[in-house]
Each structure stands twice: as C-alpha cells, then as structure tokens.
Design a protein around this motif. Structure first.
Motif, short mmCIF file in Angstrom:
data_model
loop_
_atom_site.label_atom_id
_atom_site.label_comp_id
_atom_site.label_asym_id
_atom_site.label_seq_id
_atom_site.Cartn_x
_atom_site.Cartn_y
_atom_site.Cartn_z
N GLY A 89 0.82 -1.20 0.00
CA GLY A 89 0.00 0.00 0.00
C GLY A 89 0.85 1.24 0.00
O GLY A 89 2.08 1.20 -0.15
N ARG A 90 0.19 2.37 0.18
CA ARG A 90 0.86 3.68 0.18
C ARG A 90 1.23 4.16 1.57
O ARG A 90 2.13 4.98 1.73
CB ARG A 90 -0.05 4.72 -0.47
CG ARG A 90 -0.35 4.48 -1.93
CD ARG A 90 -1.21 5.58 -2.52
NE ARG A 90 -2.39 5.88 -1.73
CZ ARG A 90 -3.56 5.25 -1.83
NH1 ARG A 90 -3.70 4.27 -2.68
NH2 ARG A 90 -4.58 5.59 -1.08
N LYS A 91 0.50 3.67 2.58
CA LYS A 91 0.69 4.19 3.93
C LYS A 91 0.41 3.08 4.94
O LYS A 91 -0.45 2.23 4.73
CB LYS A 91 -0.30 5.35 4.15
CG LYS A 91 -0.18 6.08 5.44
CD LYS A 91 -1.19 7.23 5.44
CE LYS A 91 -1.03 8.13 6.62
NZ LYS A 91 -2.01 9.23 6.59
N GLY A 116 -4.11 1.14 0.78
CA GLY A 116 -3.75 1.14 -0.63
C GLY A 116 -4.93 1.47 -1.50
O GLY A 116 -5.99 1.91 -1.01
N ASP A 117 -4.78 1.25 -2.79
CA ASP A 117 -5.85 1.55 -3.75
C ASP A 117 -7.11 0.74 -3.49
O ASP A 117 -8.22 1.19 -3.80
CB ASP A 117 -5.37 1.28 -5.18
CG ASP A 117 -4.27 2.24 -5.59
OD1 ASP A 117 -4.21 3.36 -5.03
OD2 ASP A 117 -3.46 1.86 -6.45
N ASP A 118 -6.96 -0.45 -2.91
CA ASP A 118 -8.11 -1.31 -2.65
C ASP A 118 -8.63 -1.18 -1.22
O ASP A 118 -9.35 -2.04 -0.73
CB ASP A 118 -7.77 -2.76 -2.97
CG ASP A 118 -6.58 -3.28 -2.17
OD1 ASP A 118 -5.84 -2.47 -1.59
OD2 ASP A 118 -6.39 -4.52 -2.14
N GLY A 119 -8.25 -0.10 -0.53
CA GLY A 119 -8.75 0.14 0.83
C GLY A 119 -7.74 -0.22 1.89
O GLY A 119 -6.54 -0.20 1.65
N GLU A 120 -8.25 -0.57 3.07
CA GLU A 120 -7.41 -0.89 4.22
C GLU A 120 -7.38 -2.39 4.45
O GLU A 120 -8.40 -3.06 4.35
CB GLU A 120 -7.96 -0.22 5.48
CG GLU A 120 -7.96 1.27 5.44
CD GLU A 120 -8.47 1.90 6.74
OE1 GLU A 120 -8.71 1.17 7.72
OE2 GLU A 120 -8.62 3.12 6.75
#
Length: 137
Positions: A89-91, A116-120
């Motif tokens: 993910g991003r964070k 990420g792009d698909d949520g948590e």
C-alpha cells in the motif's frame, strides 16, 4: 492540540530512527496512540512489500506511545508481533491501545493496517508490556 499530543510530537522528533523513516504521530491521548508511515521503495523487501522490520518498529513504537500515555516516560519490556499478510500500500497506520495498566506497567495491543488503492487491510497485530522508565525488572 493537547499538551500530551505536543509532548508526544516532541518525543518522536527526538528519535533519529523515527525521523529517518518519516514517522508521523496522528493521535496521542490517554490510552491510545496512532502512528503513520508513508511507504517508500527503501522500506520494501525483495518481494515488493514492506519489510517486517519496518512493521515491527512501527508496532513497537505505537505500543510504547500507548503505554506512555498512561505511565509517563516509558520503554518496551517485551512484545510479540504476528504478521498477517504482506504489507502492500501507500501508507501504514499503527493504532495501539492500552488493555490494562497499573502504576509501573501497561499491557497494550497494536493493529497495523496498510492503506492502498483497494482500501485498508490489517497486516500485523502486536501485543506488548510497556514499563515506566527506570522501573527495575
């Protein structure tokens, strides 16, 4: 912002390793702490997800923040971590809470989530014993 939160931000700023990684304190109140970390390529391992050592650091620091929120200046006595799935993910968000506390120690739990792009997605869970600094063990 509360005095506790400002104190917590100062503590984080005084930790060279946390500064190196870019860790941010999002929440610091009695019984709860939330730390975040933006995922960078340098934090990943050879399979493309965040290295377990980074997850472990983030959980450990969040646990100690949570314990310190009720004990004052504190350190980790022990902790364990379970990796649930690859951290992609991003964070990363590490939310720790105090399960039980006394005069000199607190038992805390932390969930680490990757956003990420698909949520948590929860990627790790940790539990630890945090002790007041200077406590003889």
């Amino acid at each position: 912002m509360s005095d506790l939160f400002e104190f917590g931000k100062g503590v984080l700023a005084s930790q060279p390793f946390s500064v190196l990684l870019g860790t941010e304190l999002e929440v610091f109140e009695p019984g709860t702490a939330v730390l975040t970390l933006v995922v960078r390529e340098e934090l990943k391992q050879q399979h493309g997800f965040v290295h377990g050592g980074v997850l472990s650091y983030l959980a450990d620091n969040a646990l100690t923040y949570a314990g310190g929120s009720v004990l004052g200046d504190s350190v980790t006595s022990e902790y364990k971590i379970n990796y649930l799935r690859p951290a992609i993910g991003r964070k990363l968000v590490a939310k720790a809470t105090v399960l039980s506390s006394g005069k000199n120690q607190a038992v805390c739990q932390c969930n680490v989530v990757a956003i990420g792009d698909d949520g948590e997605r929860m990627v790790a869970v940790a539990q630890g014993t945090i002790i007041k600094a200077g406590t003889k063990v």
